[in-house]
Design a protein around this motif. Sequence first.
Motif, short mmCIF file in Angstrom:
data_model
loop_
_atom_site.label_atom_id
_atom_site.label_comp_id
_atom_site.label_asym_id
_atom_site.label_seq_id
_atom_site.Cartn_x
_atom_site.Cartn_y
_atom_site.Cartn_z
N GLY A 9 0.84 -1.20 0.00
CA GLY A 9 0.00 0.00 0.00
C GLY A 9 0.87 1.24 0.00
O GLY A 9 2.00 1.22 -0.51
N TYR A 10 0.37 2.34 0.57
CA TYR A 10 1.10 3.61 0.59
C TYR A 10 2.49 3.42 1.19
O TYR A 10 3.46 4.01 0.74
CB TYR A 10 0.32 4.66 1.40
N LEU A 11 2.59 2.61 2.22
CA LEU A 11 3.88 2.41 2.88
C LEU A 11 4.74 1.41 2.09
O LEU A 11 5.87 1.71 1.70
CB LEU A 11 3.63 1.90 4.30
N GLY A 12 4.20 0.22 1.85
CA GLY A 12 4.99 -0.87 1.28
C GLY A 12 5.45 -0.63 -0.14
O GLY A 12 6.61 -0.94 -0.49
N ALA A 13 4.59 -0.06 -0.98
CA ALA A 13 4.98 0.15 -2.39
C ALA A 13 6.13 1.13 -2.46
O ALA A 13 7.08 0.96 -3.24
CB ALA A 13 3.78 0.66 -3.19
N GLY A 28 8.05 -7.55 -3.71
CA GLY A 28 6.91 -6.95 -3.02
C GLY A 28 5.74 -7.91 -3.09
O GLY A 28 5.43 -8.45 -4.15
N ILE A 29 5.08 -8.10 -1.96
CA ILE A 29 3.99 -9.09 -1.90
C ILE A 29 2.72 -8.44 -1.35
O ILE A 29 2.77 -7.68 -0.38
CB ILE A 29 4.42 -10.29 -1.03
N ASP A 30 1.60 -8.73 -2.01
CA ASP A 30 0.32 -8.20 -1.53
C ASP A 30 -0.77 -9.18 -1.96
O ASP A 30 -0.65 -9.84 -3.00
CB ASP A 30 0.06 -6.81 -2.13
N VAL A 31 -1.85 -9.24 -1.17
CA VAL A 31 -2.95 -10.15 -1.51
C VAL A 31 -3.84 -9.58 -2.63
O VAL A 31 -4.63 -10.31 -3.23
CB VAL A 31 -3.84 -10.47 -0.28
N ASP A 32 -3.71 -8.27 -2.89
CA ASP A 32 -4.55 -7.61 -3.90
C ASP A 32 -3.92 -7.80 -5.29
O ASP A 32 -2.93 -7.15 -5.65
CB ASP A 32 -4.65 -6.12 -3.53
N ALA A 33 -4.52 -8.71 -6.08
CA ALA A 33 -3.94 -9.08 -7.38
C ALA A 33 -3.90 -7.89 -8.34
O ALA A 33 -2.94 -7.74 -9.12
CB ALA A 33 -4.74 -10.23 -7.99
#
Length: 437
Positions: A9-13, A28-33
């Motif tokens: 998100g705002y922090l991780g990206a 970078g890993i996120d559950v939002d495809a």
Amino acid sequence: MKLSVIGCGYLGAVHASAMVELGHDVVGIDVDADKIAQLAQGRPPFFEPGLSEILTSATATGRLRFSTDIADAAGAQVHFIGVGTPQMAGSHAADLTYVNAAITGLLPYLAEGDLVVGKSTVPVGTASRLADLITDSGSGASLVWNPEFLREGFAVQDTISPDRLVYGVAPGEAGERSVELLNEVYASAIAADTPLVVTDYATAELVKVAANAFLATKISFINAMAEIAEVTGADVTQLADAIGFDARIGRRFLNAGVGFGGGCLPKDIRAFTARAEELGRGESVAFLKEVDQINLRRRSHVVDLATAALGERLHDGKVAVLGLSFKPHSDDVRDSPALDVAVQLHGLGADVVASDPKSVENAQAKHPQLRYSDVIEETLQDADLVVLVTEWPEFVTIDPVWAATLVKTPTIIDGRNALDAAAWRAAGWTYTGMGRP
Ligand code: UDX
């Protein structure tokens, strides 16, 4: 070094892209495809100045990859946790679902000597619980709590060159190894003599919420002074200048207006209050409830001023709302005072047309009932009232003489004290600021 960043998100990206800029290899890993697909193509899923540039160059080098599969974190030596901790529905406490899921998801892929670095804002006590989970998993990994102080709009700069680093570490040798490893990650900031505070988990967690609580208090303090100024004819902007010359006070974060919003300050002071109550120390931060109340009253104050200015035209008059994001240079509308004011005025029956350089799409997704425009001229056309609620340069530099030729009634409420009151009045406008005569 090989790093993973869980939560984009705002922090991780920003963190993932900035770490590549510092020379690391990052997944970078996120559950939002959808988010991951956009990031993988070098397209930021939100607006943050400078992010597009570093994301594009990082993905082009092949040293930044994105994935929806947490198994792809395997092989990284340092794993950053940057998932959200939003306000829990129906409560003031922080929702730790995503932090818990990130840690339990990561556990099977941790190797001996790996470092898990918590960056999310969490209630004090969370890190030691998570450290126990990591220890009990037998992975041989350890945990550091390394709060993030980035400001939206300056996130890239704040991540690459932070004004301080805080490491909350485990006691003993494990903690010392964590410091060495994290110093390697942040080698450029360390070389630049960035102040570093190495401490325990609880202090590191508290540093973050205390910093945000202090900033929120500073803003609500000046807004409380604005309330007094409003009934005495005093000018809160001059008051802020005068007290701000005292180096112990300082002028920053003393801008009175429609108040604070965003994804951090409001929910962090509420979560802090909820956590203090759990700890039996509710009275220690009871003042934060007042800070919250003062802040929310500012939105009502702007709505009241608008209602009074419109009079009988409230139910059919056109209100041009300038600003939707919680502050300029961001497209974030989370807990935005600007969007809140637009929604409240619409709810009272006004014909609201709202404009923002970057946030129209985000606002529309949350509140499709409002009318939006990307064009300032169209927004102002035939307006009975103009309300400025986010001080974007595009709005602050509007020529009052030109604007007066567009509107039906030249009345403006400056919810951020951002305009030159004298120039607007000289152009024939009825100008109302916040806490100013
Ligand atoms: C904040 C903290 O500043 C940052 O250190 C932390 O990591 C995350 O939370 P951010 O949410 O990006 O950052 O916004 P910030 O610049 O702090 O502004 C918060 C809100 O306060 C905005 O709505 C802004 O308009 C308002 N504000 C700020 C005022 O009303 N008056 C001021 O004087 C300053």
